[in-house]
Motif scaffolding. Structure first.
Motif, PDB file in Angstrom:
ATOM      1  N   LEU A  82     -64.447 -18.767 -49.924  1.00 20.26           N
ATOM      2  CA  LEU A  82     -64.464 -17.595 -49.050  1.00 20.26           C
ATOM      3  C   LEU A  82     -65.872 -17.279 -48.569  1.00 20.26           C
ATOM      4  O   LEU A  82     -66.094 -17.031 -47.372  1.00 20.26           O
ATOM      5  CB  LEU A  82     -63.874 -16.404 -49.804  1.00 20.26           C
ATOM      6  N   PHE A 120     -66.708 -10.072 -36.945  1.00 20.87           N
ATOM      7  CA  PHE A 120     -65.978  -9.467 -38.056  1.00 20.87           C
ATOM      8  C   PHE A 120     -66.934  -9.075 -39.179  1.00 20.87           C
ATOM      9  O   PHE A 120     -67.833  -9.845 -39.528  1.00 20.87           O
ATOM     10  CB  PHE A 120     -64.927 -10.435 -38.598  1.00 20.87           C
ATOM     11  N   PRO A 171     -68.245  -9.109 -42.649  1.00 23.74           N
ATOM     12  CA  PRO A 171     -67.950 -10.097 -43.690  1.00 23.74           C
ATOM     13  C   PRO A 171     -67.406  -9.494 -44.978  1.00 23.74           C
ATOM     14  O   PRO A 171     -66.504 -10.053 -45.596  1.00 23.74           O
ATOM     15  CB  PRO A 171     -69.300 -10.798 -43.911  1.00 23.74           C
ATOM     16  N   LEU A 213     -65.671  -6.741 -45.439  1.00 25.38           N
ATOM     17  CA  LEU A 213     -64.289  -6.298 -45.254  1.00 25.38           C
ATOM     18  C   LEU A 213     -63.343  -7.485 -45.248  1.00 25.38           C
ATOM     19  O   LEU A 213     -62.274  -7.449 -45.880  1.00 25.38           O
ATOM     20  CB  LEU A 213     -64.165  -5.505 -43.952  1.00 25.38           C
ATOM     21  N   ILE A 214     -63.717  -8.556 -44.546  1.00 26.53           N
ATOM     22  CA  ILE A 214     -62.887  -9.763 -44.525  1.00 26.53           C
ATOM     23  C   ILE A 214     -62.766 -10.355 -45.924  1.00 26.53           C
ATOM     24  O   ILE A 214     -61.675 -10.768 -46.354  1.00 26.53           O
ATOM     25  CB  ILE A 214     -63.477 -10.796 -43.554  1.00 26.53           C
ATOM     26  N   ALA A 215     -63.878 -10.383 -46.659  1.00 24.37           N
ATOM     27  CA  ALA A 215     -63.840 -10.924 -48.017  1.00 24.37           C
ATOM     28  C   ALA A 215     -62.947 -10.092 -48.918  1.00 24.37           C
ATOM     29  O   ALA A 215     -62.198 -10.634 -49.745  1.00 24.37           O
ATOM     30  CB  ALA A 215     -65.261 -10.984 -48.587  1.00 24.37           C
ATOM     31  N   LEU A 253     -66.671 -15.246 -35.068  1.00 29.81           N
ATOM     32  CA  LEU A 253     -66.716 -15.012 -36.508  1.00 29.81           C
ATOM     33  C   LEU A 253     -67.795 -13.996 -36.886  1.00 29.81           C
ATOM     34  O   LEU A 253     -67.644 -13.265 -37.864  1.00 29.81           O
ATOM     35  CB  LEU A 253     -66.959 -16.332 -37.249  1.00 29.81           C
ATOM     36  N   VAL A 269     -60.350  -8.276 -47.988  1.00 29.14           N
ATOM     37  CA  VAL A 269     -58.947  -8.461 -47.586  1.00 29.14           C
ATOM     38  C   VAL A 269     -58.411  -9.799 -48.078  1.00 29.14           C
ATOM     39  O   VAL A 269     -57.269  -9.906 -48.552  1.00 29.14           O
ATOM     40  CB  VAL A 269     -58.824  -8.349 -46.054  1.00 29.14           C
ATOM     41  N   LEU A 270     -59.238 -10.851 -47.992  1.00 29.57           N
ATOM     42  CA  LEU A 270     -58.784 -12.196 -48.347  1.00 29.57           C
ATOM     43  C   LEU A 270     -59.023 -12.548 -49.809  1.00 29.57           C
ATOM     44  O   LEU A 270     -58.715 -13.668 -50.222  1.00 29.57           O
ATOM     45  CB  LEU A 270     -59.497 -13.229 -47.467  1.00 29.57           C
ATOM     46  N   CYS A 285     -67.064 -19.773 -45.915  1.00 29.81           N
ATOM     47  CA  CYS A 285     -66.477 -19.530 -44.589  1.00 29.81           C
ATOM     48  C   CYS A 285     -67.154 -18.369 -43.868  1.00 29.81           C
ATOM     49  O   CYS A 285     -67.070 -18.284 -42.637  1.00 29.81           O
ATOM     50  CB  CYS A 285     -64.982 -19.256 -44.719  1.00 29.81           C
ATOM     51  N   LEU A 286     -67.814 -17.485 -44.606  1.00 30.93           N
ATOM     52  CA  LEU A 286     -68.410 -16.301 -44.001  1.00 30.93           C
ATOM     53  C   LEU A 286     -69.927 -16.393 -43.830  1.00 30.93           C
ATOM     54  O   LEU A 286     -70.541 -15.471 -43.292  1.00 30.93           O
ATOM     55  CB  LEU A 286     -68.092 -15.061 -44.860  1.00 30.93           C
TER      56      LEU A 286
END
Length: 264
Positions: free
Chosen positions: A128, A106, A108, A110-112, A103, A114-115, A131-132
């Motif tokens: 969210l 990745f 964070p 960019l993941i945030a 985890l 996208v999601l 989780c990060l």
């Protein structure tokens, strides 16, 4: 004490401040558009005639709530996960460390981004960010647990036949309270920055609701012409981050704070 005092004052302002004015954060004054601060509108008005003071306090309340929720959830998840991994060792430790390291690979933000469509709204943003944000604290708790698992009270509980989960919850985590509290305050600051950044770029809280990030984004283009649209949310955000940093640094201590920031 300075940090917690400032946090308490900001909390009181966010909770009781809106009742000090007759304007709500959704109200519109059709006689005052883009007006500077005055006796009627303490922080001025927006181009749509909304009271900046009421809107800024609404954003402050949203940011404080999200920071509190994320700090509590992320610290709890990190505490349980890190303590279980550090106490059990073996394959459980290796598996949980593998998940944490995966985890951490990745990016964070960019993941945030996208999601963000899936985790919409205040609750979704809090989930969210939780989780990060739990992984680094989990690694710190794991290292501290490995130093505690050979202590006399832990060995005594094990010899009496206490299950591993009971030992973790009743004997290990209570002795890591100072570490968890300090990390929770710093996690709150990181969560508030994360939420403000996501909202600034349109990935967090969305209209008609507001947060400090959306207010800063809306006021930035006119910051030199209408500074009262930009400065209040910026100052409130700075005060929140100053408060949680002072509180976290005081709880942790100078040397531990330095090492924590290096891990960050």
């Amino acid at each position: 004490m300075a940090g917690f005092t400032l946090l308490a004052l900001l909390g009181v302002l966010a909770g009781a401040g809106p009742y000090l004015t007759r304007w709500s954060w959704t109200g519109v004054d059709v006689t005052a558009f883009s007006e500077p601060p005055s006796a009627d509108h303490w922080f001025g008005t927006t181009a749509a005639g909304r009271d900046v003071y009421a809107i800024a306090l609404r954003g402050l309340r949203r940011s404080l709530v999200i920071g509190l929720l994320v700090a509590s959830a992320a610290t709890s998840l990190a505490g349980i996960t890190g303590a279980v991994a550090g106490y059990l060792g073996g394959w459980a430790d290796r598996l949980l460390l593998w998940v944490i390291d995966l985890l951490l690979v990745f990016p964070p933000f960019l993941i945030a981004a996208v999601l963000s469509r899936v985790f919409a709204g205040r609750a979704g943003t809090a989930v969210l960010l939780t989780c990060l944000m739990w992984m680094l604290t989990a690694r710190a708790v794991r290292s501290a647990t490995r130093a505690l698992r050979d202590e006399g009270y832990v060995l005594a509980a094990r010899q009496l036949g206490a299950p591993a989960l009971v030992i973790v919850l009743r004997h290990v985590l209570p002795n890591l309270t100072s570490l968890l509290l300090a990390d929770a305050t710093l996690n709150a600051g990181a969560a508030i920055i994360g939420e403000a950044g996501l909202s600034y770029f349109g990935f967090g809280v969305r209209p008609p609701d507001v947060s400090l990030g959306t207010l800063i984004a809306d006021g930035a283009p006119a910051a030199t012409v209408f500074p009262w649209l930009f400065l209040p949310p910026v100052i409130l955000l700075i005060l929140i981050l100053l408060a949680v940093d002072l509180a976290g640094s005081g709880l942790r201590g100078p040397s531990d704070t330095a090492s924590f920031r290096e891990r960050r």
